[in-house]
Design a protein around this motif. Sequence first.
Motif, PDB file in Angstrom:
ATOM      1  N   GLN A 225       0.851  -1.185   0.000  1.00 35.08           N
ATOM      2  CA  GLN A 225       0.000   0.000   0.000  1.00 35.08           C
ATOM      3  C   GLN A 225       0.893   1.244   0.000  1.00 35.08           C
ATOM      4  N   ILE A 226       0.543   2.212  -0.852  1.00 29.46           N
ATOM      5  CA  ILE A 226       1.332   3.424  -0.999  1.00 29.46           C
ATOM      6  C   ILE A 226       0.585   4.600  -0.374  1.00 29.46           C
ATOM      7  N   LYS A 227       1.302   5.385   0.405  1.00 35.82           N
ATOM      8  CA  LYS A 227       0.771   6.625   0.955  1.00 35.82           C
ATOM      9  C   LYS A 227       1.482   7.791   0.280  1.00 35.82           C
ATOM     10  N   LEU A 228       0.699   8.780  -0.185  1.00 31.63           N
ATOM     11  CA  LEU A 228       1.248   9.974  -0.810  1.00 31.63           C
ATOM     12  C   LEU A 228       1.070  11.185   0.106  1.00 31.63           C
ATOM     13  N   ASN A 229       1.749  12.267  -0.232  1.00 34.18           N
ATOM     14  CA  ASN A 229       1.715  13.470   0.609  1.00 34.18           C
ATOM     15  C   ASN A 229       0.301  13.986   0.841  1.00 34.18           C
ATOM     16  N   HIS A 230      -0.459  14.127  -0.261  1.00 36.16           N
ATOM     17  CA  HIS A 230      -1.761  14.784  -0.149  1.00 36.16           C
ATOM     18  C   HIS A 230      -2.936  13.954  -0.633  1.00 36.16           C
ATOM     19  N   TYR A 231      -2.719  13.054  -1.591  1.00 33.27           N
ATOM     20  CA  TYR A 231      -3.842  12.278  -2.144  1.00 33.27           C
ATOM     21  C   TYR A 231      -4.325  11.263  -1.109  1.00 33.27           C
ATOM     22  N   LYS A 232      -5.617  11.356  -0.731  1.00 29.02           N
ATOM     23  CA  LYS A 232      -6.180  10.472   0.297  1.00 29.02           C
ATOM     24  C   LYS A 232      -7.508   9.855  -0.138  1.00 29.02           C
ATOM     25  N   GLU A 233      -7.927  10.081  -1.366  1.00 21.67           N
ATOM     26  CA  GLU A 233      -9.293   9.750  -1.762  1.00 21.67           C
ATOM     27  C   GLU A 233      -9.525   8.257  -1.940  1.00 21.67           C
ATOM     28  N   GLN A 234      -8.531   7.512  -2.421  1.00 17.58           N
ATOM     29  CA  GLN A 234      -8.651   6.071  -2.612  1.00 17.58           C
ATOM     30  C   GLN A 234      -7.367   5.398  -2.160  1.00 17.58           C
ATOM     31  N   GLU A 235      -7.480   4.118  -1.777  1.00 20.27           N
ATOM     32  CA  GLU A 235      -6.275   3.356  -1.476  1.00 20.27           C
ATOM     33  C   GLU A 235      -5.467   3.150  -2.748  1.00 20.27           C
ATOM     34  N   ILE A 236      -4.156   3.233  -2.628  1.00 23.76           N
ATOM     35  CA  ILE A 236      -3.267   2.972  -3.752  1.00 23.76           C
ATOM     36  C   ILE A 236      -2.494   1.705  -3.436  1.00 23.76           C
ATOM     37  N   ILE A 237      -2.792   0.650  -4.180  1.00 25.62           N
ATOM     38  CA  ILE A 237      -2.224  -0.669  -3.908  1.00 25.62           C
ATOM     39  C   ILE A 237      -1.360  -1.112  -5.078  1.00 25.62           C
ATOM     40  N   VAL A 238      -0.131  -1.527  -4.788  1.00 25.54           N
ATOM     41  CA  VAL A 238       0.726  -2.118  -5.812  1.00 25.54           C
ATOM     42  C   VAL A 238       0.308  -3.570  -5.980  1.00 25.54           C
ATOM     43  N   SER A 239      -0.146  -3.946  -7.163  1.00 30.45           N
ATOM     44  CA  SER A 239      -0.591  -5.310  -7.389  1.00 30.45           C
ATOM     45  C   SER A 239       0.564  -6.288  -7.175  1.00 30.45           C
ATOM     46  N   ARG A 240       0.246  -7.488  -6.762  1.00 27.69           N
ATOM     47  CA  ARG A 240       1.263  -8.476  -6.412  1.00 27.69           C
ATOM     48  C   ARG A 240       2.228  -8.728  -7.560  1.00 27.69           C
ATOM     49  N   GLU A 241       1.724  -8.761  -8.791  1.00 26.74           N
ATOM     50  CA  GLU A 241       2.570  -9.035  -9.945  1.00 26.74           C
ATOM     51  C   GLU A 241       3.569  -7.914 -10.215  1.00 26.74           C
ATOM     52  N   ARG A 242       3.312  -6.719  -9.642  1.00 26.56           N
ATOM     53  CA  ARG A 242       4.201  -5.585  -9.917  1.00 26.56           C
ATOM     54  C   ARG A 242       5.097  -5.226  -8.737  1.00 26.56           C
ATOM     55  N   VAL A 243       4.975  -5.930  -7.639  1.00 25.67           N
ATOM     56  CA  VAL A 243       5.755  -5.586  -6.451  1.00 25.67           C
ATOM     57  C   VAL A 243       7.251  -5.648  -6.735  1.00 25.67           C
ATOM     58  N   LYS A 244       7.700  -6.691  -7.413  1.00 19.70           N
ATOM     59  CA  LYS A 244       9.125  -6.847  -7.704  1.00 19.70           C
ATOM     60  C   LYS A 244       9.634  -5.694  -8.553  1.00 19.70           C
ATOM     61  N   GLU A 245       8.917  -5.359  -9.633  1.00 20.03           N
ATOM     62  CA  GLU A 245       9.345  -4.277 -10.505  1.00 20.03           C
ATOM     63  C   GLU A 245       9.255  -2.935  -9.794  1.00 20.03           C
ATOM     64  N   PHE A 246       8.263  -2.784  -8.936  1.00 19.00           N
ATOM     65  CA  PHE A 246       8.124  -1.546  -8.175  1.00 19.00           C
ATOM     66  C   PHE A 246       9.332  -1.334  -7.271  1.00 19.00           C
ATOM     67  N   LYS A 247       9.771  -2.386  -6.600  1.00 20.27           N
ATOM     68  CA  LYS A 247      10.946  -2.275  -5.735  1.00 20.27           C
ATOM     69  C   LYS A 247      12.182  -1.936  -6.548  1.00 20.27           C
ATOM     70  N   ASN A 248      12.301  -2.544  -7.736  1.00 18.83           N
ATOM     71  CA  ASN A 248      13.434  -2.221  -8.607  1.00 18.83           C
ATOM     72  C   ASN A 248      13.393  -0.751  -9.031  1.00 18.83           C
ATOM     73  N   TRP A 249      12.195  -0.266  -9.322  1.00 19.08           N
ATOM     74  CA  TRP A 249      12.029   1.129  -9.713  1.00 19.08           C
ATOM     75  C   TRP A 249      12.452   2.071  -8.577  1.00 19.08           C
ATOM     76  N   LEU A 250      12.118   1.742  -7.354  1.00 24.14           N
ATOM     77  CA  LEU A 250      12.481   2.567  -6.213  1.00 24.14           C
ATOM     78  C   LEU A 250      13.997   2.693  -6.080  1.00 24.14           C
ATOM     79  N   GLU A 251      14.704   1.678  -6.499  1.00 20.61           N
ATOM     80  CA  GLU A 251      16.155   1.669  -6.370  1.00 20.61           C
ATOM     81  C   GLU A 251      16.862   2.322  -7.548  1.00 20.61           C
TER      82      GLU A 251
END
Length: 251
Positions: A225-251
């Motif tokens: 689950q991702i939390k942003l500075n100001h956006y609070k209207e909906q939950e932002i969830i990284v889908s399971r299939e993208r978690v690995k690529e998301f972590k790579n992107w963060l790095e």
Amino acid sequence: MKVIIIEDEKPSARRLGRMLSNLNIEAQAMLHSVKESVEWFRTNEHPDLILLDIQLSDGLSFEIFEEVTVNSAIIFTTAYDEYALKAFKLNSIDYLLKPIDDDELEIAIDKFKSNQPEKHDLMVDINQIKKLLVNPLEREYKRRFTIKVGQHLRVVDTDDIECFYSDHKATYCHTNQGKNYLMDFSLEQLDDKLDPLKFYRVNRKFLIQMNAITDIISYTNSRLQIKLNHYKEQEIIVSRERVKEFKNWLE
């Protein structure tokens, strides 16, 4: 029709195999690395179609084609939409964005069946796609958007945008000032316009900016689950299939 799957995550490969079975297609093989794929192509008759992930456990799947000549059609299965859309469109290549949807897979397979080229024409311009994938800094990306607000036009810098999101078939941006603006682009079009080092599409509804992230929380079913500075209207969830690529992107 002979089909193989090249995917480094075995659960994803098995899931894709089951989806093919539902279409009465059995995968001839499931391969999980560049090395394994090269060895397979050297000793087996090449298939009509390859469902190909870009990032494998031991490198980019393009390295396969540097070792062997493969005369097969390719449908990419990728989480790299922000890098690859332009290349795919230029080459008229089909792709499936993870997590893969059953209906989208069926449409892609039907499209292949109805437009099968001659065998010697099946290979795509791999080098062009590879260049755009591994050298994203060579591309030009949007620095600002001109947005219509009533009778006025407002210029919004991409650095001031926390996220883009879809809602009721429309696309919006959410700014650092907490404002939501209707966009003239779909999320798919924005994927191709935004710097992939700054923006990432975490699921089908959200493109988020790295600098806007304030927290990343473990979520159910191996998701994030991702939390942003100001956006609070909906939950932002990284889908399971993208978690690995998301972590790579963060790095």
